[in-house]
Motif scaffolding. Structure first.
Motif, PDB file in Angstrom:
ATOM      1  N   TYR A   1      11.696  -4.370  27.082  1.00 28.77           N
ATOM      2  CA  TYR A   1      10.357  -4.898  27.324  1.00 28.77           C
ATOM      3  C   TYR A   1       9.317  -4.076  26.561  1.00 28.77           C
ATOM      4  O   TYR A   1       8.450  -4.620  25.872  1.00 28.77           O
ATOM      5  CB  TYR A   1      10.069  -4.877  28.823  1.00 28.77           C
ATOM      6  CG  TYR A   1       8.716  -5.423  29.206  1.00 28.77           C
ATOM      7  CD1 TYR A   1       8.485  -6.798  29.254  1.00 28.77           C
ATOM      8  CD2 TYR A   1       7.666  -4.566  29.533  1.00 28.77           C
ATOM      9  CE1 TYR A   1       7.244  -7.302  29.606  1.00 28.77           C
ATOM     10  CE2 TYR A   1       6.420  -5.069  29.891  1.00 28.77           C
ATOM     11  CZ  TYR A   1       6.216  -6.425  29.929  1.00 28.77           C
ATOM     12  OH  TYR A   1       4.982  -6.923  30.275  1.00 28.77           O
ATOM     13  N   ILE A   2       9.429  -2.753  26.672  1.00 27.60           N
ATOM     14  CA  ILE A   2       8.475  -1.882  25.978  1.00 27.60           C
ATOM     15  C   ILE A   2       8.521  -2.141  24.469  1.00 27.60           C
ATOM     16  O   ILE A   2       7.488  -2.302  23.823  1.00 27.60           O
ATOM     17  CB  ILE A   2       8.771  -0.384  26.272  1.00 27.60           C
ATOM     18  CG1 ILE A   2       8.506  -0.067  27.746  1.00 27.60           C
ATOM     19  CG2 ILE A   2       7.928   0.521  25.372  1.00 27.60           C
ATOM     20  CD1 ILE A   2       8.922   1.333  28.171  1.00 27.60           C
TER      21      ILE A   2
ATOM     22  N   SER B   1       9.499  -4.783  22.890  1.00 32.79           N
ATOM     23  CA  SER B   1       8.970  -6.111  22.560  1.00 32.79           C
ATOM     24  C   SER B   1       7.440  -6.082  22.573  1.00 32.79           C
ATOM     25  O   SER B   1       6.792  -6.827  21.855  1.00 32.79           O
ATOM     26  CB  SER B   1       9.502  -7.172  23.523  1.00 32.79           C
ATOM     27  OG  SER B   1       8.819  -7.119  24.761  1.00 32.79           O
ATOM     28  N   LYS B   2       6.871  -5.216  23.404  1.00 36.08           N
ATOM     29  CA  LYS B   2       5.405  -5.095  23.480  1.00 36.08           C
ATOM     30  C   LYS B   2       4.838  -4.378  22.263  1.00 36.08           C
ATOM     31  O   LYS B   2       3.812  -4.772  21.731  1.00 36.08           O
ATOM     32  CB  LYS B   2       4.996  -4.294  24.723  1.00 36.08           C
ATOM     33  CG  LYS B   2       5.130  -5.062  26.005  1.00 36.08           C
ATOM     34  CD  LYS B   2       3.812  -5.753  26.342  1.00 36.08           C
ATOM     35  CE  LYS B   2       4.069  -6.850  27.356  1.00 36.08           C
ATOM     36  NZ  LYS B   2       3.321  -8.049  27.183  1.00 36.08           N
ATOM     37  N   ILE B   3       5.482  -3.257  21.878  1.00 39.23           N
ATOM     38  CA  ILE B   3       4.834  -2.451  20.836  1.00 39.23           C
ATOM     39  C   ILE B   3       5.499  -2.583  19.460  1.00 39.23           C
ATOM     40  O   ILE B   3       5.037  -1.977  18.513  1.00 39.23           O
ATOM     41  CB  ILE B   3       4.677  -0.971  21.246  1.00 39.23           C
ATOM     42  CG1 ILE B   3       5.987  -0.208  21.171  1.00 39.23           C
ATOM     43  CG2 ILE B   3       4.085  -0.820  22.622  1.00 39.23           C
ATOM     44  CD1 ILE B   3       5.757   1.281  21.362  1.00 39.23           C
ATOM     45  N   SER B   4       6.555  -3.349  19.361  1.00 39.66           N
ATOM     46  CA  SER B   4       7.240  -3.676  18.105  1.00 39.66           C
ATOM     47  C   SER B   4       8.193  -2.576  17.649  1.00 39.66           C
ATOM     48  O   SER B   4       8.125  -1.442  18.110  1.00 39.66           O
ATOM     49  CB  SER B   4       6.266  -3.985  16.957  1.00 39.66           C
ATOM     50  OG  SER B   4       5.971  -2.805  16.224  1.00 39.66           O
TER      51      SER B   4
ATOM     52  N   LEU C   1       0.193   4.272  27.135  1.00 42.65           N
ATOM     53  CA  LEU C   1       0.462   2.863  27.405  1.00 42.65           C
ATOM     54  C   LEU C   1       0.880   2.743  28.868  1.00 42.65           C
ATOM     55  O   LEU C   1       1.683   3.537  29.356  1.00 42.65           O
ATOM     56  CB  LEU C   1       1.615   2.410  26.490  1.00 42.65           C
ATOM     57  CG  LEU C   1       2.102   0.977  26.575  1.00 42.65           C
ATOM     58  CD1 LEU C   1       1.048   0.034  26.005  1.00 42.65           C
ATOM     59  CD2 LEU C   1       3.398   0.803  25.777  1.00 42.65           C
TER      60      LEU C   1
ATOM     61  N   ILE D   1       2.410   0.320  31.918  1.00 45.78           N
ATOM     62  CA  ILE D   1       3.192  -0.893  32.143  1.00 45.78           C
ATOM     63  C   ILE D   1       3.474  -1.035  33.629  1.00 45.78           C
ATOM     64  O   ILE D   1       3.780  -0.049  34.309  1.00 45.78           O
ATOM     65  CB  ILE D   1       4.493  -0.810  31.318  1.00 45.78           C
ATOM     66  CG1 ILE D   1       4.115  -1.061  29.852  1.00 45.78           C
ATOM     67  CG2 ILE D   1       5.535  -1.818  31.802  1.00 45.78           C
ATOM     68  CD1 ILE D   1       5.233  -0.961  28.901  1.00 45.78           C
TER      69      ILE D   1
ATOM     70  N   GLU E   1       6.070  -6.639  36.110  1.00 44.68           N
ATOM     71  CA  GLU E   1       5.958  -7.628  35.014  1.00 44.68           C
ATOM     72  C   GLU E   1       7.293  -7.882  34.324  1.00 44.68           C
ATOM     73  O   GLU E   1       7.429  -8.832  33.573  1.00 44.68           O
ATOM     74  CB  GLU E   1       5.056  -7.064  33.893  1.00 44.68           C
ATOM     75  CG  GLU E   1       3.604  -7.097  34.148  1.00 44.68           C
ATOM     76  CD  GLU E   1       2.844  -6.253  33.113  1.00 44.68           C
ATOM     77  OE1 GLU E   1       3.426  -5.839  32.084  1.00 44.68           O
ATOM     78  OE2 GLU E   1       1.658  -6.011  33.365  1.00 44.68           O
ATOM     79  N   ILE E   2       8.231  -6.957  34.521  1.00 45.65           N
ATOM     80  CA  ILE E   2       9.431  -6.994  33.690  1.00 45.65           C
ATOM     81  C   ILE E   2      10.489  -7.926  34.272  1.00 45.65           C
ATOM     82  O   ILE E   2      10.824  -7.864  35.443  1.00 45.65           O
ATOM     83  CB  ILE E   2      10.008  -5.568  33.510  1.00 45.65           C
ATOM     84  CG1 ILE E   2       8.910  -4.615  33.036  1.00 45.65           C
ATOM     85  CG2 ILE E   2      11.179  -5.592  32.539  1.00 45.65           C
ATOM     86  CD1 ILE E   2       9.327  -3.157  32.986  1.00 45.65           C
TER      87      ILE E   2
ATOM     88  N   GLY F   1      12.722  -5.306  18.536  1.00 40.14           N
ATOM     89  CA  GLY F   1      11.408  -5.698  19.029  1.00 40.14           C
ATOM     90  C   GLY F   1      11.320  -7.196  19.293  1.00 40.14           C
ATOM     91  O   GLY F   1      10.382  -7.675  19.930  1.00 40.14           O
TER      92      GLY F   1
END
Ligand code: SF4
Lengths: 468, 198
Positions: free
Chosen positions: A186-187, A189-192, A277, A279, A283-284, A295
């Motif tokens: 998840y992390i 995917s958020k920050i690439s 950041l 989180i 949400e996950i 990512g």
């Protein structure tokens, strides 16, 4: 001003800083394996050097080893030579090797912690990018290239520039069916895949604190997949009790002394980070990747981004990636058929991962046309799985329990995914060809991979947990 | 391997793909060698050949495109991510490149490149797009990378930009020094450090 956890360890290991340049960093532990070390040893020999501190080097074989019939000679000649070369180098230079058949052999990032070699406050390097795994024990641990392996063998030091610092706080309680692999996917995917390049990342927050050591290692392991130099987590009771009693853990007076130091290893309240950041754990969702870098992940109930959602400049790369994967923009991943399931690698092949899978699949059977490989991360994990009877559960479910190694995590040994086939994998990389020429990889947690093994397609594990 | 870098002027090979990971630069199955030589022929192997078959060239891949050649490789953002394999830097150098240009490099790759006298030049996203566009219209466009001045210029248009490199590394590259030589010269200090921290 206060100091970060990273800075406390970093400063203790700097021998010298060069004006406008890197620092000379002392390395406490150096792990080596067969793939990235031969040229380093050759370099030493050409310079007529010895290994400076052989007692601080630990060697194992993992990338090239077969995962069935390990008692037989390795069939592939080049792999066999590479494994043999490591053996000869270790003998010549006086380094302890946990070779094939040794009770401590396994994937380098699994055996370090398991043997208690990895301890808080250390600097650790290895010619392997997933060295970041060891950061779960409050170490500065990062991957290096072969020239650097040679430097560490020769001097126990490296030239390094101090990275910037990022803290990622994950607060709250994880939903059912969501595990540490989902947090890190998840992390990313958020920050690439490049979002943390140049940074050391400290993971903090209640959701991280509540993780077991195994689960924390999974998080730190994939720090490199967002470009981070390393991941790090402050030690606590969970850390100390994991280490206590392990083979190379300190004992008696030494333990007390070590503990006293370890307890000082945390980021001070007023420490400064270059980036932060936050989180929310809630949400996950269970995560799945659809593309060709880590990512490119979505929650299991989400959709693959459509072309309109992608920047014009990024479109060619995005389309190339989806074309390789045979995935349509805007598609749902749920219901996507899989051919192989790989449960293994330094990300998810610890005993806890195997237990998690076993307890989920107990009483179920794999889908007919799916091949399922479970590859323990080490000899010790394999042994424990057998002692606990987990191997029986796998057998009954039609899952094949193999022997320890990197296996299908990378297309280097015998375990490859055939061209065009889909594999849901608990490993860390979904790059083109990573699991074999033209193989297609979906990255997921052990639970989500196990769910796909049962249904034969990408599934929402939460829907299947109700049945239990 | 040419040790030391100064000014390099050359046409370029543009690979306009983001997130080029080291598994693409050199696939894992070629990591079985025990020496540093000969990796160039397998550079970008699976992007150059169909089904691993050398007789089946993927014609649209820039390395197979006769119009492109030179000592400068240009890649898009996040070049060299993934595995720490130094074989990636070896294969690029062995193929004949001395410089890699991108708007963003992965850390380990950057270190590996520098340790092999392969210069990673970080340019702005804008400048990178300019290079791709200029080379697209004229494949004989020459780029000059000037390490002493820390500048990169597109010679036909005169556009140029400065790039960063730390002083220590610059001195190493200009003079052909290795980190290991430096570290070996520090052995005594290293031993003192060990005694002091025990
Ligand atoms: S399991 Fe995979 S990622 Fe981990 S060390 Fe082995 S090859 Fe590398």
């Amino acid at each position: 001003m206060g100091k970060t956890l990273f800075e406390k360890i970093w400063e203790k290991h700097i021998i010298k800083s060069i004006e406008g340049g890197p620092s000379v960093l002392y390395v406490d532990k150096h792990f080596i394996h067969e793939v990235t070390s031969p040229q380093a040893f050759k370099g030493l020999e050409q310079r007529g050097l010895k290994v400076f501190r052989p007692q601080q080097v630990v060697a194992t074989v993992d990338h090239n080893v077969p995962t069935i019939n390990q008692h037989l000679p390795i069939k592939e000649e080049l792999s066999r030579i590479q494994v043999q070369t490591l053996k000869e180098n270790c003998e010549k230079f006086g380094i302890e090797l946990y070779g094939l058949g040794h009770p401590y052999q396994g994937i380098v990032h699994i055996i370090g912690p398991e043997l208690g070699v990895t301890q808080p406050g250390m600097t650790i390097v290895c010619g392997d990018s997933h060295t970041s795994t060891h950061g779960a024990f409050a170490t500065i641990a990062f991957g290096i290239g072969t020239s650097e392996v040679e430097m560490v063998l020769a001097t126990q030091c490296l030239m390094q520039s101090k990275p910037k610092l990022m803290r990622i706080n994950v607060e709250g309680t994880l939903n059912r069916g969501v595990v540490s692999k989902d947090i890190i996917l998840y992390i990313i995917s958020k920050i690439s895949a490049s979002g943390a390049t140049g940074y050391a990342v400290e993971y903090a927050g209640s959701a991280i604190k509540n993780l077991s050591m195994e689960a924390r290692m999974t998080v730190c392991n994939m720090s490199i997949e967002m470009g981070a130099r390393c991941g790090i987590i402050a030690p606590d009771e969970t850390t100390f009790s994991y280490i206590k009693g392990r083979k190379f853990a300190p004992t008696n007076e030494d333990w007390n002394k070590a503990l006293e130091y370890w307890e000082t290893l945390f980021s001070d309240d007023d420490a400064k980070f270059d980036a932060e950041l936050n989180i929310k754990a809630e949400e996950i969702e269970p995560m799945i990747t659809y593309g060709t870098n880590p990512g490119m992940g979505i929650g299991i109930s989400g959709y693959v981004p459509s072309l309109n959602d992608v920047d014009t400049k990024d479109k060619p790369s995005y389309e190339k990636s989806l074309h390789y994967m045979g995935i349509e923009p805007g598609a749902s991943m749920k219901g996507k058929k899989v051919d192989y399931v790989f449960i293994g690698s330094c990300t998810n092949a610890r005993i806890e991962d195997l237990r998690m899978v076993a307890s989920f699949i107990k009483g179920k059977h794999k889908a007919n046309d799916v091949e399922v490989w479970v590859v323990p991360g080490s000899k010790q994990v394999e042994k424990q799985a057998i002692e606990e009877g987990i191997n029986k559960i796998f057998e009954d479910a039609g899952f094949l329990l193999r022997q320890p190694g990197c296996s299908a995590c990378l297309g280097m040994n015998e375990d490859k995914i055939p061209a065009g086939k889909y594999c849901i994998s608990t490993s860390n990389r979904n790059f083109e060809g990573r699991q074999g020429l033209n193989a297609r990889t979906f990255l997921a947690s052990p639970l989500t991979a196990a769910a796909a093994a049962i249904t034969g397609e990408v599934s929402d594990v939460r829907e299947m947990m109700n049945e239990n | 391997m040419s040790k030391s870098i100064n000014i390099i002027t050359s046409t370029v090979v543009p690979v306009n793909i983001e997130n080029i990971d080291t598994d693409q630069i050199i696939p894992a199955r070629f990591l079985k060698a025990t020496s540093r030589e000969g990796f160039g022929k397998n550079l970008f192997r699976d992007w150059r050949y169909e089904d691993d078959d050398e007789s089946k060239l993927k014609k649209d891949f820039p390395l197979n495109d006769k119009r492109y050649n030179g000592k400068i490789l240009v890649g898009a953002k996040n070049f060299g991510c993934g595995s720490s394999r130094e074989h990636a830097a070896w294969s690029i150098k062995d193929y004949g490149f001395d410089v890699v240009v991108s708007s963003f490099f992965a850390d380990i790759f950057k270190n590996n490149a520098l340790n092999n006298f392969l210069l990673p030049v970080v340019v702005s996203d804008d400048f990178l797009q300019k290079i791709f566009a200029t080379v697209d219209t004229d494949n004989q466009t020459e780029i000059e990378v000037n390490l002493p001045e820390q500048t990169i210029s597109i010679l036909s248009t005169g556009e140029h930009e400065n790039f960063d490199i730390n002083n220590y590394k610059k001195t190493c590259l200009l003079n052909g020094y290795d980190d290991i030589d430096y570290l070996l010269s520090m052995r005594e200090e290293i031993e003192q450090f060990e005694t002091a921290s025990n």
